[in-house]
Design a protein around this motif. Structure first.
Motif, mmCIF file in Angstrom:
data_model
loop_
_atom_site.group_PDB
_atom_site.id
_atom_site.type_symbol
_atom_site.label_atom_id
_atom_site.label_comp_id
_atom_site.label_asym_id
_atom_site.label_seq_id
_atom_site.Cartn_x
_atom_site.Cartn_y
_atom_site.Cartn_z
ATOM 1 N N ALA A 2 6.584 38.272 140.671
ATOM 2 C CA ALA A 2 6.240 39.568 140.097
ATOM 3 C C ALA A 2 5.634 39.357 138.711
ATOM 4 O O ALA A 2 6.314 39.463 137.697
ATOM 5 C CB ALA A 2 7.470 40.455 140.013
ATOM 6 N N LEU A 3 4.360 39.031 138.683
ATOM 7 C CA LEU A 3 3.625 38.882 137.430
ATOM 8 C C LEU A 3 2.962 40.224 137.145
ATOM 9 O O LEU A 3 2.087 40.664 137.895
ATOM 10 C CB LEU A 3 2.583 37.775 137.545
ATOM 11 N N ILE A 4 3.401 40.873 136.059
ATOM 12 C CA ILE A 4 2.975 42.254 135.805
ATOM 13 C C ILE A 4 2.313 42.364 134.430
ATOM 14 O O ILE A 4 2.855 41.892 133.425
ATOM 15 C CB ILE A 4 4.171 43.220 135.885
ATOM 16 N N LEU A 5 1.154 43.003 134.395
ATOM 17 C CA LEU A 5 0.454 43.311 133.154
ATOM 18 C C LEU A 5 0.826 44.739 132.744
ATOM 19 O O LEU A 5 0.706 45.666 133.548
ATOM 20 C CB LEU A 5 -1.054 43.193 133.351
ATOM 21 N N ILE A 6 1.288 44.900 131.507
ATOM 22 C CA ILE A 6 1.734 46.209 131.029
ATOM 23 C C ILE A 6 0.835 46.661 129.888
ATOM 24 O O ILE A 6 0.620 45.931 128.919
ATOM 25 C CB ILE A 6 3.200 46.144 130.549
ATOM 26 N N ILE A 7 0.317 47.889 129.996
ATOM 27 C CA ILE A 7 -0.649 48.430 129.034
ATOM 28 C C ILE A 7 -0.059 49.665 128.344
ATOM 29 O O ILE A 7 0.510 50.538 129.000
ATOM 30 C CB ILE A 7 -1.959 48.820 129.737
ATOM 31 N N GLU A 8 -0.236 49.739 127.049
ATOM 32 C CA GLU A 8 0.241 50.891 126.258
ATOM 33 C C GLU A 8 -0.867 51.357 125.320
ATOM 34 O O GLU A 8 -1.324 50.605 124.460
ATOM 35 C CB GLU A 8 1.477 50.499 125.467
ATOM 36 N N THR A 9 -1.329 52.611 125.512
ATOM 37 C CA THR A 9 -2.426 53.140 124.690
ATOM 38 C C THR A 9 -2.157 54.570 124.225
ATOM 39 O O THR A 9 -3.089 55.294 123.918
ATOM 40 C CB THR A 9 -3.747 53.127 125.487
ATOM 41 N N SER A 10 -0.906 54.978 124.153
ATOM 42 C CA SER A 10 -0.610 56.389 123.900
ATOM 43 C C SER A 10 -0.813 56.805 122.441
ATOM 44 O O SER A 10 -0.959 57.989 122.156
ATOM 45 C CB SER A 10 0.824 56.711 124.327
ATOM 46 N N THR A 12 -2.279 55.272 118.233
ATOM 47 C CA THR A 12 -3.325 54.425 117.654
ATOM 48 C C THR A 12 -3.012 52.947 117.855
ATOM 49 O O THR A 12 -3.872 52.096 117.659
ATOM 50 C CB THR A 12 -3.476 54.696 116.147
ATOM 51 N N ILE A 13 -1.771 52.634 118.218
ATOM 52 C CA ILE A 13 -1.361 51.249 118.465
ATOM 53 C C ILE A 13 -1.734 50.848 119.887
ATOM 54 O O ILE A 13 -1.446 51.568 120.841
ATOM 55 C CB ILE A 13 0.150 51.082 118.257
ATOM 56 N N CYS A 14 -2.368 49.702 120.014
ATOM 57 C CA CYS A 14 -2.706 49.160 121.332
ATOM 58 C C CYS A 14 -1.765 47.988 121.600
ATOM 59 O O CYS A 14 -1.698 47.049 120.816
ATOM 60 C CB CYS A 14 -4.151 48.691 121.367
ATOM 61 N N SER A 15 -1.011 48.070 122.695
ATOM 62 C CA SER A 15 -0.018 47.043 123.005
ATOM 63 C C SER A 15 -0.167 46.592 124.448
ATOM 64 O O SER A 15 -0.314 47.420 125.353
ATOM 65 C CB SER A 15 1.391 47.594 122.762
ATOM 66 N N ILE A 16 -0.109 45.282 124.658
ATOM 67 C CA ILE A 16 -0.234 44.710 125.997
ATOM 68 C C ILE A 16 0.806 43.607 126.159
ATOM 69 O O ILE A 16 1.019 42.816 125.239
ATOM 70 C CB ILE A 16 -1.637 44.114 126.229
ATOM 71 N N SER A 17 1.463 43.585 127.306
ATOM 72 C CA SER A 17 2.417 42.517 127.605
ATOM 73 C C SER A 17 2.144 41.942 128.987
ATOM 74 O O SER A 17 1.675 42.647 129.885
ATOM 75 C CB SER A 17 3.859 43.034 127.559
ATOM 76 N N LEU A 18 2.470 40.685 129.129
ATOM 77 C CA LEU A 18 2.437 40.027 130.426
ATOM 78 C C LEU A 18 3.852 39.534 130.695
ATOM 79 O O LEU A 18 4.428 38.814 129.879
ATOM 80 C CB LEU A 18 1.453 38.860 130.420
#
Length: 205
Positions: A2-10, A12-18
């Motif tokens: 389960a390799l999951i890319l997580i995106i957060e853009t709600s 002004t902060i841009c956050s990404i996790s793997l």
């Protein structure tokens, strides 16, 4: 696997996790005063995969925050996640900030602000309180009843609060995709995938 890319853009902060299952492999946070997701989001996705020596084809799912937050920014996150999901034929998972925090903390305050309004959500002793005014907000900070603040907000609003938070030695955190790993993986295991095909409904806490 389960390799999951997580995106957060709600905000002004841009956050990404793997993440792999419940393990954080890498995360990237970009703090700024302006909404720049459309310029940097895709570059960050490519960067985080390269840093972890993965290709797109190794992804098992992709997740995104469905609100609350800036409507335009949320749409950018959704469009990016949906495009990757369709291209790779992998599940699309949506998540929300508040349920994720309930798994980690007993008492906390979320400070939420968008372009037009500001409201707060306090989770204290299993009770939830909305729209706390500034008088009670500062009183909570000074009395140290709440020791964990999540600034689910624009970066400029953080600058207004930073002095009082630092002075009272309050633990405060920006929104970060690493907080969503457990709830995203739980949804992946239960096959609770995002089904909306046409548009993103604005999701209020």
């Amino acid at each position: 696997m389960a390799l999951i890319l997580i995106i957060e853009t709600s905000t002004t902060i841009c956050s990404i996790s793997l993440s792999y299952q419940k393990i954080l492999l890498k995360h990237i946070n970009f703090y700024n005063l302006y909404f720049q997701h459309i310029n940097i989001l895709h570059l960050f996705i490519i960067k985080i995969l390269k840093l972890c020596n993965f290709e797109f084809i190794f992804l098992d799912a992709i997740a995104f925050n469905n609100g609350p937050g800036s409507y335009t920014s949320l749409k950018i996150g959704l469009a990016t996640a949906k495009g990757i999901s369709y291209a790779l034929n992998i599940p699309l998972i949506s998540f929300n900030f508040h349920p994720s925090l309930k798994e980690l903390y007993n008492n906390f305050l979320i400070i939420i602000k968008d372009k037009y309004s500001q409201y707060n959500l306090l989770s204290f002793e299993k009770k939830i309180f909305f729209n706390i005014n500034k008088y009670y907000l500062f009183k909570l900070i000074k009395t140290n009843l709440i020791k964990t603040f999540f600034l689910y907000t624009r970066y400029d609003f953080y600058l207004e609060l930073s002095n009082i938070l630092k002075f009272n030695k309050i633990n405060y955190y920006f929104i970060n995709t690493k907080y969503f790993i457990n709830i995203v993986y739980s949804k992946y295991k239960k096959h609770l995938f995002f089904q909306e095909k046409l548009y993103l409904k604005y999701n209020y806490i």
